[in-house]
Design a protein around this motif. Structure first.
Motif, mmCIF file in Angstrom:
data_model
loop_
_atom_site.group_PDB
_atom_site.id
_atom_site.type_symbol
_atom_site.label_atom_id
_atom_site.label_comp_id
_atom_site.label_asym_id
_atom_site.label_seq_id
_atom_site.Cartn_x
_atom_site.Cartn_y
_atom_site.Cartn_z
ATOM 1 N N UNK A 62 0.861 -1.180 0.000
ATOM 2 C CA UNK A 62 0.000 0.000 0.000
ATOM 3 C C UNK A 62 0.899 1.233 0.000
ATOM 4 N N UNK A 63 0.859 2.030 -1.077
ATOM 5 C CA UNK A 63 1.770 3.170 -1.195
ATOM 6 C C UNK A 63 1.327 4.378 -0.368
ATOM 7 N N UNK A 64 0.094 4.351 0.107
ATOM 8 C CA UNK A 64 -0.370 5.451 0.971
ATOM 9 C C UNK A 64 -0.034 5.147 2.429
ATOM 10 N N UNK A 65 -0.305 3.932 2.852
ATOM 11 C CA UNK A 65 -0.021 3.506 4.224
ATOM 12 C C UNK A 65 1.107 2.479 4.179
ATOM 13 N N UNK A 66 2.352 2.975 4.122
ATOM 14 C CA UNK A 66 3.497 2.085 3.906
ATOM 15 C C UNK A 66 3.788 1.204 5.115
ATOM 16 N N UNK A 67 3.177 1.500 6.247
ATOM 17 C CA UNK A 67 3.394 0.699 7.452
ATOM 18 C C UNK A 67 2.352 -0.408 7.626
ATOM 19 N N UNK A 68 1.410 -0.454 6.703
ATOM 20 C CA UNK A 68 0.378 -1.493 6.804
ATOM 21 C C UNK A 68 0.977 -2.848 6.446
ATOM 22 N N UNK A 69 0.271 -3.909 6.838
ATOM 23 C CA UNK A 69 0.753 -5.268 6.594
ATOM 24 C C UNK A 69 0.815 -5.553 5.095
ATOM 25 N N UNK A 70 1.889 -6.191 4.671
ATOM 26 C CA UNK A 70 2.103 -6.473 3.260
ATOM 27 C C UNK A 70 1.919 -7.964 2.982
ATOM 28 N N UNK A 71 1.278 -8.245 1.853
ATOM 29 C CA UNK A 71 1.093 -9.642 1.462
ATOM 30 C C UNK A 71 2.339 -10.097 0.710
ATOM 31 N N UNK A 72 2.946 -11.162 1.156
ATOM 32 C CA UNK A 72 4.159 -11.703 0.555
ATOM 33 C C UNK A 72 3.825 -13.011 -0.144
ATOM 34 N N UNK A 73 4.230 -13.104 -1.433
ATOM 35 C CA UNK A 73 3.944 -14.289 -2.235
ATOM 36 C C UNK A 73 5.267 -14.880 -2.708
ATOM 37 N N UNK A 74 5.516 -16.133 -2.356
ATOM 38 C CA UNK A 74 6.750 -16.788 -2.756
ATOM 39 C C UNK A 74 6.620 -17.360 -4.167
ATOM 40 N N UNK A 75 7.733 -17.306 -4.920
ATOM 41 C CA UNK A 75 7.803 -17.885 -6.252
ATOM 42 C C UNK A 75 8.789 -19.063 -6.220
ATOM 43 N N UNK A 76 8.644 -19.994 -7.139
ATOM 44 C CA UNK A 76 9.484 -21.186 -7.145
ATOM 45 C C UNK A 76 10.910 -20.909 -7.585
ATOM 46 N N UNK A 77 11.121 -19.766 -8.259
ATOM 47 C CA UNK A 77 12.469 -19.422 -8.718
ATOM 48 C C UNK A 77 12.571 -17.902 -8.823
ATOM 49 N N UNK A 78 13.645 -17.435 -9.436
ATOM 50 C CA UNK A 78 13.869 -15.994 -9.589
ATOM 51 C C UNK A 78 12.698 -15.374 -10.354
ATOM 52 N N UNK B 166 -7.772 -9.162 -11.745
ATOM 53 C CA UNK B 166 -7.612 -9.881 -10.490
ATOM 54 C C UNK B 166 -6.543 -10.985 -10.554
ATOM 55 N N UNK B 167 -5.661 -10.917 -11.539
ATOM 56 C CA UNK B 167 -4.604 -11.913 -11.658
ATOM 57 C C UNK B 167 -3.250 -11.224 -11.806
ATOM 58 N N UNK B 168 -2.214 -11.882 -11.274
ATOM 59 C CA UNK B 168 -0.834 -11.437 -11.439
ATOM 60 C C UNK B 168 -0.149 -12.329 -12.475
ATOM 61 N N UNK B 169 0.564 -11.700 -13.415
ATOM 62 C CA UNK B 169 1.328 -12.415 -14.429
ATOM 63 C C UNK B 169 2.808 -12.161 -14.133
ATOM 64 N N UNK B 170 3.525 -13.203 -13.707
ATOM 65 C CA UNK B 170 4.888 -13.052 -13.209
ATOM 66 C C UNK B 170 5.851 -13.866 -14.064
#
Length: 558
Positions: free
Chosen positions: A392-408, A417-421
């Protein structure tokens, strides 16, 4: 009910034998039972015919695609490239005598791979855009309906409060004014409801066209898709023209009251209680460009001249920190600019559009690529650390969702509603916002990516290529030109033209939406050294570039 689903075998029926068909031949347009299907496939002339199940045929049997010439009644088995029209054998000597042999090809050759043609993709995009426009207009009219009710309530309150200060001699004037308010209020609502109902009916028609297109794409033959695409395009054109006409005459109705200026002080001299006014102004609705100008429709898509594009430097500034290439930059809806400092101290930097540093946003590692998720939220990849975060760029101290990837993980884009990584040695991993993998698209890319509603664009640094594919990974076009060396950052405009920066060619290139043409917009003469990041803000029509020496530049497109 089950009997109504049965289709008789045509071959058996010729022998006066009633037998249910199990398969449907899209070429012969006839049903076949199991035994007749085997015989049909055994014949050389029909061996390559496409057979589909009766259940699949039911999905398209009510979609009307004219396979015969309207003039001669013969089968449409030829296509004239010169006149862009499907014809029968009788049409050639009568209507296309001057056309060369190379202009007239078989309909099978012309319709080959039509399910992957840009014409079909553009039809789908046009339908989606038209639906968005209809929904946008409906929402506007619903808001107008709410506002006019609010106006009515406000006026009623004003009338009531004013009436408390008047004596009984004004009762008749008040009654007349209330009647006038009621009449004009009903007239306003009637006008809005009329247009609203028309728009909702139009929405149903467009939804029907969308469903027909999907079913045509899934179950019809290439020939049916080829011809059906053109016929459905005409239907969409009519809907859009109708929508434009509705909006052209559409006015924005509101009401207000003007209390007579002598009511409070000179009640006995007042001639009326007040006046109800209906304020009508043009709605000025901004509809999305559906790109269906009939003069521009081609057999392979829409023509568009990218050489008329103009780019002007708006602002340029140096960021605080090391003078290394910037790997990611993005312009937020409120004009703030977020920059990824991957090669420096590992942080996100926030600037305004005048180049003034606002603050640093601390992050858990060295950020590489950015994408906008919501008005105030962005997703950030961290390269070799094998994870991404939603911040959240307005509330930078709010909790952040962390998503692990299998590689770099490198490039990232957000769509519907989808992320393309871009994940090393995997390709493009599609996941939801909770990190659940929905799909993996096996393509060769280890750098930047961007998406639209129906397409994915990515760069291949090693092969010096720029790619466009469908959302399922089916390749649409590949662009390669000696003017682009080591393509890196990529972004797309509202016409699906593609911005790409050449890391070693030191330039910014605009590639036409069909991958057939390009224009170099900026070069090293514009001090563009080793660019990596590019972002195009569709609302502001501004290109944000990040390159070596820690420099950021904003360019206005027109």
């Amino acid at each position: 009910m089950a009997c109504n689903l049965n289709i008789s075998c045509g071959s058996c029926g010729y022998e006066d034998i009633l037998k249910n068909a199990k398969k449907w031949c899209t070429i012969c347009e006839e049903g076949f039972c199991g035994e007749c299907e085997k015989y049909h496939k055994s014949l050389k002339v029909s061996r390559d015919h496409k057979m589909i199940s009766i259940e699949d045929y039911r999905q398209i049997e009510n979609i009307s695609v004219n396979l015969n010439c309207e003039i001669h009644g013969k089968k449409l088995d030829l296509y004239c490239k010169k006149h862009d029209i499907a014809v029968c054998v009788v049409c050639i000597p009568s209507e296309h005598r001057s056309c060369s042999s190379s202009d007239v090809i078989s309909i099978d050759e012309a319709s080959k791979n039509s399910k992957q043609s840009s014409a079909l993709f553009d039809l789908e995009g046009t339908i989606l855009t038209t639906m968005d426009n209809v929904k946008h207009c409906i929402k506007d009219r619903e808001i107008a309906l709410t506002n006019v009710d609010k106006d009515e309530k406000t006026i009623r309150k004003t009338i009531t409060e004013t009436r408390k200060n008047l004596n009984e001699c004004l009762d008749e004037l008040e009654r007349k004014l209330m009647l006038e308010l009621k009449s004009k209020h009903e007239n306003c609502k009637s006008k809005i409801m009329k247009i609203l109902n028309q728009l909702k009916q139009m929405e149903k028609e467009v939804e029907k066209l969308k469903e027909q297109t999907l079913q045509l794409k899934r179950f019809a033959s290439d020939l049916q898709v080829f011809l059906g695409t053109r016929e459905l395009n005409q239907s969409v054109i009519k809907q859009v023209e109708s929508l434009k006409e509705e909006i052209r005459v559409c006015t924005k109705s509101g009401m207000e009251i003007e209390i007579h200026h002598v009511i409070c002080s000179l009640m006995k001299e007042a001639k009326q209680y007040g006046e109800i006014k209906v304020i009508e102004t043009m709605t000025n609705l901004q509809l999305k460009d559906a790109k269906i100008d009939q003069a521009q429709i081609q057999i392979h898509g829409f023509s568009q001249n990218i050489h008329n594009v103009d780019i002007q430097l708006k602002q340029k500034f140096d960021i605080k920190g090391p003078k290394e290439p910037i790997t990611g930059c993005i312009i937020l809806p409120d004009d703030r600019i977020i920059i990824a400092d991957n090669y420096g101290r590992g942080k996100l930097m926030e600037y305004n559009n005048n180049g003034q540093h606002i603050r640093d946003i601390p992050v858990s590692d060295k950020p590489y690529s950015l994408t906008l998720v919501d008005t105030d939220c962005i997703a950030v990849t961290y390269g070799g650390s094998k994870y991404l975060e939603i911040i959240n760029t307005k509330n930078i101290n709010s909790e952040r969702k962390k998503v692990k990837c299998s590689s770099i993980c490198w490039g990232i884009s957000y769509q519907d509603q989808k992320l393309y990584v871009v994940v090393f040695r995997q390709g493009i991993v599609v996941m939801d916002l909770n990190g659940k993998t929905l799909n993996t698209i096996n393509v060769l890319t280890e750098d930047h990516i961007t998406t639209t509603r129906d397409r994915i664009y990515y760069t291949n640094v090693d092969r010096n290529t720029v790619h466009c594919c469908s959302m399922t990974g089916q390749e649409i076009w590949v662009f390669k030109d000696q003017s682009i060396s080591k393509p890196r950052g990529i972004s797309v405009d509202h016409n699906q033209n593609v911005f790409v920066v050449g890391g070693w060619s030191h330039n910014l290139t605009l590639i036409q939406h069909d991958g057939k043409d390009s224009q170099v917009l900026l070069t090293n003469r514009d001090e563009l050294k080793y660019p990596v990041a590019v972002h195009y803000n569709k609302e502001k029509k501004i290109v944000c570039l990040g390159y070596q020496k820690g420099s950021v530049a904003l360019y206005q497109m027109s």
